[in-house]
Enzyme design. Structure first.
Site, PDB file in Angstrom:
ATOM      1  N   ASP A  22      87.170  20.089  69.733  1.00 24.81           N
ATOM      2  CA  ASP A  22      87.060  19.454  71.049  1.00 24.81           C
ATOM      3  C   ASP A  22      88.413  19.090  71.638  1.00 24.81           C
ATOM      4  OD1 ASP A  22      87.795  17.392  69.424  1.00 24.81           O
ATOM      5  OD2 ASP A  22      86.004  16.172  69.752  1.00 24.81           O
TER       6      ASP A  22
ATOM      7  N   ASP B 225      84.645  18.890  62.620  1.00 27.25           N
ATOM      8  CA  ASP B 225      85.492  17.699  62.661  1.00 27.25           C
ATOM      9  C   ASP B 225      84.594  16.484  62.426  1.00 27.25           C
ATOM     10  OD1 ASP B 225      87.593  16.003  62.925  1.00 27.25           O
ATOM     11  OD2 ASP B 225      87.942  16.372  65.058  1.00 27.25           O
TER      12      ASP B 225
ATOM     13  N   ASP C 246      92.838  21.914  68.284  1.00 29.33           N
ATOM     14  CA  ASP C 246      91.890  22.800  67.596  1.00 29.33           C
ATOM     15  C   ASP C 246      92.000  24.251  68.060  1.00 29.33           C
ATOM     16  OD1 ASP C 246      90.651  20.673  66.170  1.00 29.33           O
ATOM     17  OD2 ASP C 246      89.503  20.157  67.960  1.00 29.33           O
TER      18      ASP C 246
END
Length: 766
Positions: free
Chosen positions: A524, A297, A528
């Protein structure tokens, strides 16, 4: 305060805990001391070894028990190493305990998840996993129940709604009363499901277990047949038959291979723990060493997890609201929505105080919709991604002012009123200091970096380029990806994926895997989880949500992505060194099996005694395997361990079998005694083993040369000084020189054969 928010008293909580109504779940994080000892002592092969020892003692061949101290030493080393590593890992795991805010006696208190009890009132907010079955008593949240239902939609939960353990809070906040805890809830099962990837055996472990299984099945019938044929057809005594069988069986057992892997994984986990890297699954070290694609990310990985507002600006054509009024509206909006994420915290840091709107309805930020929403005074206010809030016509008008910021790597949010832009907020993250060097490392290692983000693709592309990610200028808006074929083509063509929705992250991971690639992913947040579950290996940042940390195989407790280089290095060290050790083990196992079958068929005495096999195991396999396992070895390997080890071990094993088989038939005819054939056979097998070792440690360096010289010197010294203990044979001087000459010839011939086979195999691969 409302009586329903008083919660339990401490006395009531203690009574519930004593009654067994706590949320304590089976411990899956660490082996107990007892389980470590049992797993090292109570093994199938240890049972075989001790059974062989009893047989040797029963026939009075006590001097052939020298294999037993080696087995006991292996057990002790394995236990000590794993206990040392356990202490390091347990100390670190204390830093990763998930805590919840519980209301007791009208006060908020932080307690670990396992100390929650039936009836507790807990506060839940975005990013948290729901620890037990519960019921909402105040507030509203949106929950992701994908691990239960398979559906990625966010489910609205208001007062009275049931919450299922194992699901995650996507947005909003609430107070919930626990209705089922511990074994009575779904928590244990759902946690296992969220972590099901962790329980899959790695490729290397499957291959080693297959080797051990085959050896375990073969040794018993071969051993029994050897004793029977040796006594019935060969005319040997029971003692001679047992000693011969023990020599063959000890040679066929890969006694230290699994131990070496276990110790290597455990010690690597301990080394990483000292760097604040927590492995929920030690096998993930191997998986990471094999990855082809690393999906990351932008925020928290490439950039720091601290965001700042760089600019607040008006729309291109104006909205009829002056700057001061628009800014005041933004302030009132951010103090109305309950969102608690880094974006909202950054805006609130810019405006540290304010009063909220008189809202009739509030919708927290949704990663699926890409905006939050407030209804006030008959108007609808939204804050989020401009692409999802503005009409196509308005987006065309505003594109220039938005892209001027996104082109500089800024993230832009739009505040709208009834669909029209009122104000824009530009935000930025700093590139992590260690990020460029880490991405350069992965590029050199042949691992492709792919950036998957919910932000504007142009913004993400510019940030990725600044961080040094290769081909970061190739980006795509995930909103344009519709079909499975679109995803497959996109993952081959693009490096940066922007405006990715949670369910699309999962589709992208599946597309990479459909193209035959091994995929690792960092995450995180709750959005996800689905993708992390599908990835071959999942990594969570310590500063991320509880949900992501619990679902991941690896947790970077200090959120430092640069540790990935150390994890991959550890993984490659293990794969390369275990592969090399596996070749040495298989060399001994294969030639021992072939010689045993040959001895049975021709009713000959097995040529090598158990003590001599122990010498070969120690100096040809065990000592070099242990010393080389500590060497840094980061070369990337492809293909299965089983096929690579068999391919490298088979030529040496076959050659060793042929020359010793010839010796067994020709030696007596040439006047050599049974003892002299035994000694010559041991010398030849050892010489071929050292030739194989020398081939495996190419290219040479000082450390490898030192290991080789130590092993050869150790073998020669032991034979010379402890002849009566390990060799215990009477041979003539001429037979001794013949044995040495045959060993030297075998060393040279085996080197030539191995070089030819290696050259042919390399040409075939090209």
């Amino acid at each position: 305060m409302d009586t329903k928010l008083q919660g339990l008293t401490e006395q009531e909580a203690r009574e519930q805990e004593k009654a067994g109504h706590s949320n304590r779940l089976p411990d899956q994080s660490s082996q107990s001391v007892a389980s470590i000892i049992i797993s090292n002592v109570c093994t199938y092969f240890n049972a075989i070894f001790f059974g062989l020892a009893i047989l040797v003692i029963s026939v009075g061949a006590y001097r052939n028990l020298l294999f037993l101290p080696v087995v006991i030493a292996n057990m002790i080393i394995g236990i000590i190493q794993q206990l040392r590593a356990k202490k390091v890992l347990d100390d670190l795991s204390l830093l990763d305990v998930t805590e919840y805010t519980v209301i007791r006696e009208s006060e908020d208190r932080k307690i670990p998840m396992e100390r929650l009890v039936l009836g507790d009132l807990i506060r839940l907010s975005a990013g948290q996993q729901i620890p037990a079955d519960a019921e909402v008593v105040e507030g509203k949240i949106f929950a992701n129940e994908a691990l239960l239902t398979g559906e990625s939609d966010e489910v609205e939960k208001e007062t009275g709604a049931g919450l299922m353990s194992g699901s995650f809070v996507v947005s909003g906040a609430c107070v919930a009363r626990l209705t089922k805890v511990g074994a009575e809830s779904y928590a244990a099962q759902l946690t296992a499901k969220a972590k099901e990837v962790k329980n899959k055996k790695s490729e290397m472990i499957r291959d080693i277990e297959l080797i051990i299984l085959v050896a375990g099945i073969i040794i018993i019938p071969v051993g029994i047949t050897m004793v029977v044929t040796s006594m019935a057809s060969g005319g040997h005594t029971l003692q001679e038959a047992v000693v011969s069988m023990v020599g063959a069986v000890v040679g066929m057992i890969p006694e230290g291979l699994y131990l070496l892997l276990t110790v290597a994984l455990t010690m690597s986990a301990a080394r990483l723990a000292r760097k604040k890297v927590l492995l929920h699954d030690m096998k993930s070290i191997e998986t990471l060493a094999r990855v082809d694609v690393f999906c990351v990310d932008k925020t928290g990985t490439i950039t720091s997890d601290v965001m700042t507002v760089t600019e607040v600006f008006l729309p291109e054509e104006g909205s009829g609201t002056d700057a001061a009024e628009a800014e005041q509206l933004l302030i009132r909006y951010i103090y109305t929505v309950p969102d608690d994420n880094i974006t909202m915290n950054a805006i609130r840091a810019r405006y540290p105080s304010g009063t909220g709107l008189s809202a009739t309805e509030i919708r927290p930020f949704s990663s699926k919709l890409k905006y939050s929403e407030v209804h006030s005074d008959g108007k609808i206010y939204r804050l989020g991604a401009p692409e999802f809030l503005l009409s196509e016509e308005n987006m065309k008008k505003e594109r220039s002012v938005i892209e001027e910021r996104t082109g500089r790597g800024r993230r832009v949010l739009a505040l709208t009123r009834d669909g029209l832009p009122v104000l824009y907020v530009s935000l930025a993250n700093e590139i992590r200091e260690t990020a460029p060097a880490t991405f350069t490392y992965f590029k050199e290692q042949g691992v492709r970096i792919k950036v998957i983000s919910g932000d504007n693709p142009l913004t993400v592309s510019r940030v990725a380029m600044e961080a040094g990610i290769e081909a970061a200028d190739r980006y795509v808006d995930a909103a344009t990806l519709k079909t499975e074929e679109d995803y497959r083509k996109a993952v081959q063509e693009y490096t940066v994926f922007g405006r990715v929705k949670p369910e699309q992250k999962k589709e992208l991971i599946l597309a990479f895997k459909a193209n035959g690639l091994k995929v690792a992913m960092t995450g995180d947040g709750v959005n996800d989880i689905l993708a992390m579950k599908e990835a071959d290996c999942s990594i969570a940042m310590g500063g991320g949500s509880d949900a992501a940390r619990q679902a991941a195989q690896v947790v970077l407790l200090d959120s430092d992505f640069s540790h990935m280089e150390q994890i991959v290095t550890e993984g490659r060290r293990i794969i390369n060194n275990i592969t090399r050790s596996g070749i040495l083990f298989l060399y001994k196992n294969i030639f021992s099996f072939l010689l045993a079958v040959f001895s049975i068929i021709l009713t000959l005495q097995y040529p090598v005694k158990p003590t001599q096999i122990s010498l070969i195991s120690g100096f040809n396999i065990g000592l070099p395997g242990f010393l080389l396992a500590m060497e840094n070895n980061t070369k990337r390997q492809r293909g299965r361990l089983l096929s690579r080890t068999l391919r490298r071990a088979a030529p040496a094993s076959l050659f060793a079998f042929l020359v010793v088989a010839i010796l067994m038939n020709v030696g007596p005819a040439a006047g050599l005694t049974e003892d002299e054939v035994s000694v010559a056979g041991m010398y030849m097998l050892s010489a071929i083993g050292f030739s194989l070792l020398l081939k495996l440690i190419q290219p040479l360096n000082k450390y490898r040369i030192g290991v080789f010289v130590l092993c050869v010197t150790g073998m020669v010294f032991t034979v010379a000084v402890f002849w009566n203990m390990f060799i215990h044979a009477t041979i003539s001087t001429s037979a001794g020189w013949i044995a040495i000459g045959l060993a030297a010839a075998c060393a040279v011939l085996s080197w030539v054969i191995l070089s030819v086979v290696e050259h042919f195999a390399a040409g075939k691969e090209q």
